[in-house]
Scaffold this motif. Structure first.
Motif, short mmCIF file in Angstrom:
data_model
loop_
_atom_site.label_atom_id
_atom_site.label_comp_id
_atom_site.label_asym_id
_atom_site.label_seq_id
_atom_site.Cartn_x
_atom_site.Cartn_y
_atom_site.Cartn_z
N ASP A 116 0.83 -1.20 0.00
CA ASP A 116 0.00 0.00 0.00
C ASP A 116 0.86 1.26 0.00
O ASP A 116 0.50 2.27 -0.60
CB ASP A 116 -0.92 0.01 1.22
N ALA A 117 2.01 1.18 0.67
CA ALA A 117 2.92 2.33 0.70
C ALA A 117 3.45 2.64 -0.69
O ALA A 117 3.53 3.81 -1.10
CB ALA A 117 4.08 2.05 1.66
N ALA A 156 0.64 4.26 -2.67
CA ALA A 156 0.44 5.67 -2.33
C ALA A 156 1.54 6.54 -2.93
O ALA A 156 1.27 7.64 -3.43
CB ALA A 156 0.40 5.83 -0.81
N GLY A 167 -2.88 10.97 -1.89
CA GLY A 167 -2.78 10.15 -0.68
C GLY A 167 -4.05 10.22 0.14
O GLY A 167 -4.56 9.19 0.63
N LEU A 182 -6.84 8.14 -1.52
CA LEU A 182 -6.73 6.70 -1.35
C LEU A 182 -7.35 6.24 -0.04
O LEU A 182 -8.08 5.23 0.01
CB LEU A 182 -5.26 6.27 -1.40
N THR A 183 -7.06 6.97 1.04
CA THR A 183 -7.62 6.58 2.33
C THR A 183 -9.12 6.87 2.39
O THR A 183 -9.88 6.08 2.96
CB THR A 183 -6.90 7.31 3.46
N THR A 238 -6.66 1.78 0.70
CA THR A 238 -5.43 1.45 1.40
C THR A 238 -5.72 1.29 2.88
O THR A 238 -6.66 1.89 3.41
CB THR A 238 -4.36 2.55 1.19
N LEU A 273 -3.36 2.01 5.03
CA LEU A 273 -2.44 2.94 5.68
C LEU A 273 -3.20 3.96 6.51
O LEU A 273 -4.33 4.33 6.17
CB LEU A 273 -1.59 3.67 4.65
N ASP A 281 -4.09 7.69 7.72
CA ASP A 281 -4.20 8.90 6.91
C ASP A 281 -2.87 9.63 6.83
O ASP A 281 -2.45 10.07 5.75
CB ASP A 281 -5.27 9.82 7.49
N ASP A 325 0.17 8.48 7.22
CA ASP A 325 1.18 7.74 6.45
C ASP A 325 0.91 7.83 4.95
O ASP A 325 1.83 8.01 4.14
CB ASP A 325 1.20 6.28 6.90
N ALA A 326 -0.35 7.66 4.57
CA ALA A 326 -0.69 7.75 3.14
C ALA A 326 -0.34 9.12 2.59
O ALA A 326 0.17 9.25 1.47
CB ALA A 326 -2.18 7.46 2.94
#
Length: 268
Positions: free
Chosen positions: A164-165, A168, A200, A203-204, A209, A211, A213, A215-216
């Motif tokens: 996922d990282a 992103a 990012g 995505l959340t 993802t 991850l 919020d 981190d994304a």
């Protein structure tokens, strides 16, 4: 021959290019970057193996684009060697244990520097030509191998978060590349960074993802910054249409590979 010395004047040495205009790749290469980033973003969460096709394509375009960016064409041997280095890095990363990924990448880098040096022993050009060839081949090999860092990042954890990282980060690259192509210099820079961060967050928000919020946002923003650096490099040194559709497409995503890996080690 001159009357004073009786020695023929030396032939003028080969002149190196003295100026490097800055010509951004533009919108169509940005679209291709976004497509390649989207392919990586879609496959990385599925695991290292699923992300291999996108990374291999990235490595091939990176190797070819770097030679043309440096005004060296054709350079089939150098491109093939750099691309083979990328493939060797991919194989090493797929076979290495999760806690030995950096060592695998460094090992391939060392072996390929030796291969580059051996190749240069067969070069029969002038000293300047040999130096140019050595520099371009070594740098292209490093970039193709470093692009494999996306695979290293994707395999960093076994819970899917590292995939996922990478997704992103790639989303941030694609968004930044598209907005950077807006033909308003400073505004496009601000828009590119904002779009990367927005990717990012999107995505959340969409549940794509697992991850956090924060981190994304960090991965996508890091990808956006790397994309801007890659685009700037691809804009130098008498760029051509071929440069824009190779280096201009690949360098933003290649530059993001160490960002994805470094942030994954720090945050996950």
């Amino acid at each position: 021959m001159t009357a004073q010395t009786g020695v023929a004047p030396a032939a003028p040495s080969r002149r190196h290019r003295a100026r490097s205009p800055i010509i951004p790749p533009g919108f169509r290469p940005a679209v291709l970057t976004a497509v390649l980033a989207g392919l990586l973003a879609a496959t990385a969460p599925l695991g290292q193996g699923a992300a291999v096709p996108a990374v291999v394509l990235l490595q091939l375009v990176t190797a070819a684009g770097w030679f043309r960016l440096n005004g060296m064409w054709p350079a089939r041997q150098g491109i093939a060697l750099a691309f083979a280095g990328g493939l060797a890095a991919d194989a090493a990363l797929l076979l290495a244990p999760d806690d030995r990924l950096p060592e695998a990448l460094v090992g391939v880098l060392g072996a390929w520097f030796m291969a580059v040096l051996v190749l240069q022993l067969r070069h029969r050009g002038s000293a300047d030509e040999r130096l140019d060839s050595l520099t371009a081949t070594a740098a292209s090999s490093v970039l193709a191998i470093v692009a494999g860092g996306h695979l290293a990042a994707a395999g960093l954890t076994g819970d899917g978060l590292s995939g996922d990282a990478v997704a992103a980060t790639a989303a941030g690259v694609g968004a930044a590349a598209l907005l950077r192509a807006v033909p308003v210099p400073f505004l496009s820079f601000v828009l590119a960074l904002g779009a990367a961060a927005g990717a990012g967050a999107g995505l959340t928000a969409a549940g794509l993802t697992e991850l956090a919020d924060r981190d994304a946002l960090a991965f996508a923003a890091g990808g956006g910054v790397a994309a801007l650096i890659g685009l700037r490099v691809a804009s130098y040194d008498f760029p051509s249409r071929f440069v824009h559709f190779t280096a201009g497409v690949a360098l933003p995503l290649t530059a993001a590979a160490p960002v994805a890996y470094g942030l994954a080690r720090a945050l996950l």
